[in-house]
Every structure is written in structure tokens, then in C-alpha cells.
Design an enzyme around this catalytic site. Structure first.
Site, short mmCIF file in Angstrom:
data_model
loop_
_atom_site.label_atom_id
_atom_site.label_comp_id
_atom_site.label_asym_id
_atom_site.label_seq_id
_atom_site.Cartn_x
_atom_site.Cartn_y
_atom_site.Cartn_z
N ASN A 12 48.51 45.59 36.14
CA ASN A 12 48.33 46.72 37.05
C ASN A 12 48.93 46.31 38.39
O ASN A 12 48.35 45.52 39.11
CB ASN A 12 46.82 47.03 37.18
CG ASN A 12 46.54 48.06 38.25
OD1 ASN A 12 47.44 48.76 38.71
ND2 ASN A 12 45.28 48.15 38.66
N LYS A 14 49.39 48.05 40.98
CA LYS A 14 48.78 48.75 42.12
C LYS A 14 49.88 49.28 43.07
O LYS A 14 50.94 49.65 42.60
CB LYS A 14 47.78 47.85 42.84
CG LYS A 14 46.80 47.18 41.88
CD LYS A 14 45.65 46.53 42.57
CE LYS A 14 44.84 45.74 41.55
NZ LYS A 14 43.58 45.28 42.07
N HIS A 98 40.13 53.49 37.39
CA HIS A 98 40.10 52.14 37.98
C HIS A 98 39.07 52.13 39.12
O HIS A 98 38.93 53.12 39.84
CB HIS A 98 41.49 51.77 38.50
CG HIS A 98 41.59 50.33 38.90
ND1 HIS A 98 41.14 49.87 40.11
CD2 HIS A 98 42.06 49.24 38.24
CE1 HIS A 98 41.33 48.56 40.18
NE2 HIS A 98 41.89 48.15 39.06
N GLU A 100 39.13 50.97 42.00
CA GLU A 100 39.67 51.32 43.32
C GLU A 100 39.79 52.84 43.47
O GLU A 100 39.64 53.37 44.56
CB GLU A 100 41.03 50.62 43.52
CG GLU A 100 40.84 49.13 43.78
CD GLU A 100 41.98 48.24 43.35
OE1 GLU A 100 43.09 48.75 43.12
OE2 GLU A 100 41.76 47.02 43.23
N GLU A 170 35.87 45.87 34.06
CA GLU A 170 36.29 45.21 35.29
C GLU A 170 35.12 45.19 36.28
O GLU A 170 34.91 46.18 37.00
CB GLU A 170 37.47 45.95 35.91
CG GLU A 170 38.68 46.01 35.01
CD GLU A 170 39.95 46.16 35.81
OE1 GLU A 170 40.83 45.30 35.68
OE2 GLU A 170 40.06 47.12 36.60
N GLY A 176 40.33 41.17 42.45
CA GLY A 176 41.08 40.74 43.63
C GLY A 176 40.32 39.78 44.53
O GLY A 176 40.71 39.54 45.67
N SER A 216 40.40 39.07 38.41
CA SER A 216 40.89 37.72 38.74
C SER A 216 41.24 36.89 37.51
O SER A 216 40.94 35.69 37.46
CB SER A 216 39.89 37.00 39.64
OG SER A 216 39.70 37.73 40.85
C1 PEP Z 1 42.81 45.06 38.53
O1 PEP Z 1 43.27 45.59 39.49
O2 PEP Z 1 42.63 45.73 37.52
C2 PEP Z 1 42.48 43.64 38.61
C3 PEP Z 1 41.74 43.13 37.66
O3 PEP Z 1 42.95 42.91 39.69
P1 PEP Z 1 42.93 41.32 39.87
O4 PEP Z 1 43.45 40.72 38.58
O5 PEP Z 1 43.82 41.05 41.01
O6 PEP Z 1 41.51 40.92 40.11
#
Ligand code: PEP
Length: 253
Positions: A12, A14, A98, A100, A170, A176, A216
Site C-alpha cells: 500500500n 499510500k 483502511h 487511515e 491491521e 506506521g 509494520s
Molecule cells: C498499511 O498502511 O496498511 C500498513 C500496514 O503500513 P505500515 O506497513 O507502514 O505499518
């Protein structure tokens, strides 16, 4: 990992990468994952780069995801993108709900569900994201939140369509932040999601459902996560932005 389910590793990106940067990343990644057949590889560039990345990965084993879409076919929805536009840009998958989007753009289980239904109606494969915040986890609400998001997001989705859905777990506190859920914590929630889907659908839907972990994920922790029986892939933000690290994730042992 369960041999009956093909692992799916999705990046992803973003709000990162111009068209040129996106093309470059895809072109550098493709040779690093050539010949990988036992796992699915998906890239999620921003809308503006979808077309360019589609051209860059044409004829490879990499497919494309969008990061969001609108639930209507077309019309006066300034700034929005339809399912048909995504298909036209070469997408197979679309990430829906997601955290976010839920956190900053007011997405709810209801809008997630509308998008899920529209994506499936139009022939896109949704990656539906669920996950609890740290406050919710610490308040003992993990089960309640995950169950509500899973059940609300798939409302009125028939079993045949549910076979096309990927769920991404997630935990919001791990996205992040560099804080990964331990493989045991992730496994516990993945098993819970599969159990929830089992209560909602018969006919082996839950057993066939692919559930990705996201939060992460890096080349260093991917193998221990993927070793768990209910973890079928990863949805990756930060570590998907460099061809070498994303290739290392795809090529996990
Ligand atoms: C994501 O945005 O779906 C995500 C898991 O980000 P990150 O791997 O940076 O934590």
C-alpha cells in the site's frame, strides 16, 4: 500459512510516488520477483500512477490494487473514483476501509459495506481492512470491534462473492509505528476473524478466506508472522516503498 490458501503480499503505497517514481519502483521490482508462482504479488499505487504501473507490470506476475473507491457508478461526486475507472486503469483489487480512511476521512462500517458491494458487483476483488485502536484493545473491546467490522463490512454479501474477498487485519497501533503485533497476537485475531466468518457463512468460505496481517511488516519479521496457521499474507505500507525490501517480503521463507 495454510497450503490450501495462496499467500498474498500487497504493498500500500499510500500518498507516495509520482508517476515517474511509481513506474521506476514497479520496473525495479518486477525482475526481483520473476518466477514467483506460489504467492500473489499486489501493488497499490496512488490513483494518479495506476495506469503507469499497470503498463510497467504488464505480462508479469504482479497485479494492481487501488487504495479506495466510491460506491456509486458515476456522477456528481467531485474528487471520487469509480469501480469502472479502477478496472479501466488495470486494477484487480481495491483496498477498502483502511484505518487511515476510517480515522481521517470518516469511513464507517456502512460506507465500507457499500464500497464492498459495489466493488464485487463490478468485478473487483476487495481487500477489506479491519483493526482496533490501542484504546479499544486496552479497554478489552478487541473482540467486539473486530466482530463488528467484519460483520458490518460483509453485510448482504453472498457466499459466492465472499470467496473473492481478502480481509486485512491491521491493528491501528501497529500501522506506521514500527510496533508490530507479535505473531501470537496477530494469530489470535486472525483466528477470531476466521471464526466470525464461519458463523456468518457455511460451505468452506471461512476456510478458504485469505487474511493478511498489516502493521509494520518488514523483511525481518515477515517469516515469523507467515509461520502462523491463520496468517495468509501481508498488507505492507513503509516496507513496500523500496523494491529490495518489498521483494524480500514477497520472497519470505
Ligand atoms: C498499511 O498502511 O496498511 C500498513 C500496514 O503500513 P505500515 O506497513 O507502514 O505499518
Amino acid at each position: 500459512m495454510n497450503p490450501k490458501r495462496i499467500p498474498i503480499i500487497a504493498g500500500n503505497w499510500k500518498m507516495n510516488k509520482t508517476t515517474g517514481e511509481a513506474k521506476d519502483l514497479a520496473a525495479k521490482l518486477a525482475p526481483l520477483v520473476t518466477g514467483v508462482k506460489d504467492r500473489e504479488i499486489v501493488l497499490g499505487p496512488p490513483f494518479t500512477a495506476l495506469h503507469a504501473v499497470a503498463s510497467a507490470v504488464k505480462g508479469t506476475n504482479i497485479s494492481l490494487a487501488a487504495q479506495n473507491m466510491h460506491w456509486e457508478d458515476k456522477g456528481a461526486f467531485t474528487g471520487e473514483i469509480s469501480a469502472e475507472m479502477l478496472l479501466d486503469s488495470g486494477c484487480k483489487y481495491v483496498i477498502i476501509g483502511h484505518s487511515e480512511r476510517r480515522q481521517y476521512f470518516g469511513e464507517t462500517d456502512e460506507t465500507v459495506n457499500k464500497k464492498m458491494k459495489q466493488a464485487l458487483k463490478k468485478g473487483l476483488f476487495p481487500i477489506m481492512c479491519v483493526g482496533e485502536t490501542l484504546t479499544e484493545r486496552e479497554a478489552g473491546k478487541l473482540n467486539e470491534i473486530i466482530s463488528r467490522q467484519v460483520s458490518g463490512g460483509r453485510k448482504e454479501i453472498a457466499a459466492d462473492d465472499m470467496k473473492k474477498v481478502v480481509i486485512a487485519y491491521e491493528p491501528v497501533w501497529a500501522i506506521g509505528t514500527g510496533k508490530t503485533a507479535t505473531p501470537e497476537q496477530a494469530q489470535e485475531v486472525h483466528a477470531l476473524i476466521r471464526q466470525k466468518v464461519k458463523e456468518l457463512y457455511t460451505g468452506g468460505i471461512a476456510e478458504g478466506l485469505r487474511i493478511q496481517y498489516g502493521g509494520s511488516v518488514t523483511p525481518d519479521n515477515v517469516s515469523s508472522l507467515m509461520a502462523k496457521p491463520d496468517i495468509d499474507g501481508a498488507l505492507v505500507g513503509g516496507a513496500s516503498l523500496k523494491p529490495e525490501s518489498f521483494a524480500a517480503l514477497v520472497n519470505f521463507k
